[in-house]
Scaffold this active site. Structure first.
Site, PDB file in Angstrom:
ATOM      1  N   ALA A 118       0.843  -1.208   0.000  1.00 62.59           N
ATOM      2  CA  ALA A 118       0.000   0.000   0.000  1.00 62.59           C
ATOM      3  C   ALA A 118       0.870   1.246   0.000  1.00 62.59           C
ATOM      4  O   ALA A 118       1.941   1.274   0.621  1.00 62.59           O
ATOM      5  CB  ALA A 118      -0.895  -0.006   1.234  1.00 62.59           C
TER       6      ALA A 118
ATOM      7  N   GLY B 133       0.880  -5.184   0.878  1.00 65.13           N
ATOM      8  CA  GLY B 133      -0.187  -5.405  -0.102  1.00 65.13           C
ATOM      9  C   GLY B 133       0.327  -6.005  -1.409  1.00 65.13           C
ATOM     10  O   GLY B 133      -0.414  -6.676  -2.121  1.00 65.13           O
TER      11      GLY B 133
ATOM     12  N   GLU C 178       0.375  -9.549  -0.742  1.00 70.24           N
ATOM     13  CA  GLU C 178      -1.014 -10.038  -0.704  1.00 70.24           C
ATOM     14  C   GLU C 178      -1.580 -10.198  -2.118  1.00 70.24           C
ATOM     15  O   GLU C 178      -2.323 -11.144  -2.398  1.00 70.24           O
ATOM     16  CB  GLU C 178      -1.879  -9.083   0.116  1.00 70.24           C
TER      17      GLU C 178
ATOM     18  N   GLU D  98       2.951  -5.153   8.040  1.00 68.95           N
ATOM     19  CA  GLU D  98       1.862  -4.248   8.440  1.00 68.95           C
ATOM     20  C   GLU D  98       1.849  -3.935   9.931  1.00 68.95           C
ATOM     21  O   GLU D  98       1.536  -2.804  10.323  1.00 68.95           O
ATOM     22  CB  GLU D  98       0.497  -4.841   8.030  1.00 68.95           C
TER      23      GLU D  98
END
Ligand code: CAA
Length: 264
Positions: A69, A114, A117, A137
């Site tokens: 992110a 992310g 992910e 995270e």
């Protein structure tokens, strides 16, 4: 479709393979709203495109697949409702889960947060030596919000997953391969991409329904008890027994020739 630029995602068609490039090399392909929107839209489009049989996702630039992110864009002042409204319609996670065509991640360099992910949500991962994986995270006061807490334990088991999730420590390509995150290793980023494209090309020539049903059965079955999973498998198998591509495969075998599949 060749060479069209769609926001921060490049879409290129190579034969029957769609190559989607996360195109923010300067920010190490950090996932901002533009990538989020663009990737969901691109995935929907190529999944619907009958000329496409398989999809490869790669990160632009030398340094990595994606660092996750966009930390500079995380808006702590947004209300929970505004955040939900912003993220939910653009979630590539749901889009990837409903993509019928196989999706392969070609990974090099950083594959963090992310970005990892996203890679976990793909069907296969071809990983260049030198890649680094982590879900950092918790160090940011967050937990993975792109499926990491759910997909990683399903992929590599709870114990190993909790190690990565809790510590946020980085692992290299060899370790990712050893514990089952990487399906295949490649010597370099270009070789990882070439191998991902090669696998995608092979899959794109296979009977389309069989490829999509095997993906559906294996993925959906993970959330079912064995009896329900076997029932799903049987019903999808039964559908395929009367398909033209299945008849063509048998005829080609009998005639000792290459099958010509139509996707029907
Ligand atoms: N978001 C936004 N920009 C990022 C970024 C990120 N996640 N990671 C790196 N960048 C940017 C840097 O700000 C820098 O930009 P400028 O040149 O404009 O300053 C550029 O990319 C290059 O990065 P660095 O200068 O930091 O390069 P480095 O080699 O020193 O370090 C790194 C590379 C180790 C990846 C380091 O940048 C880093 O730790 N990044 C953060 C990774 C991270 O924590 N990712 C998880 C995000 S949270 C998440 O993904 C959770 C979720 O699901 C919601």
């Amino acid at each position: 479709m060749t060479g069209i630029k769609e926001k921060s995602i490049l879409i290129e068609q190579r034969g029957a393979v769609a190559l989607l490039t996360l195109n923010r090399a300067k920010a190490l392909n950090a996932i901002n709203d533009s990538i989020r929107h663009g990737l969901s839209e691109a995935l929907r489009n190529v999944d619907e495109d009958p000329a496409v049989g398989a999809i490869v996702i790669v990160g632009a630039g030398e340094r990595g697949f994606s660092v996750g992110a966009d930390i500079k864009e995380i808006r702590s002042h947004d209300s929970p409702i505004a955040t939900r409204r912003r993220l939910i319609p653009t979630s590539w996670i749901e889009v990837l889960d409903s993509t019928r065509k196989p999706v392969i991640a070609a990974i090099h360099g950083f594959c963090l947060g992310g970005g990892m992910e996203l890679a976990l949500a793909c069907d296969l991962r071809v990983v260049a030596i030198g890649s680094e994986f982590a879900l950092p995270e918790t160090t940011l006061g967050l937990i993975p919000g792109g499926g990491g807490t759910q997909r990683l334990p399903r992929l590599i088991g709870l114990s190993r997953a909790l190690d990565l999730l809790l510590t946020g420590e980085r692992i290299d390509a060899d370790e990712a391969f050893r514990i089952g995150i990487a399906n295949r290793l490649a010597e370099s980023s270009s070789e990882a991409l070439a191998e991902a494209l090669r696998i995608a090309e092979v899959l794109s020539t296979r009977p389309r329904a069989a490829i999509s049903y095997v993906k559906e059965a294996a993925r959906a079955g993970l959330d079912m008890d064995l009896a329900s999973g076997l029932k799903l498998e049987k019903s999808l198998f039964a559908l395929l027994t009367s398909s033209p591509d299945r008849a063509e495969a048998a005829a080609a075998f009998r005639d000792k020739r290459k099958p010509i599949f139509t996707g029907a």
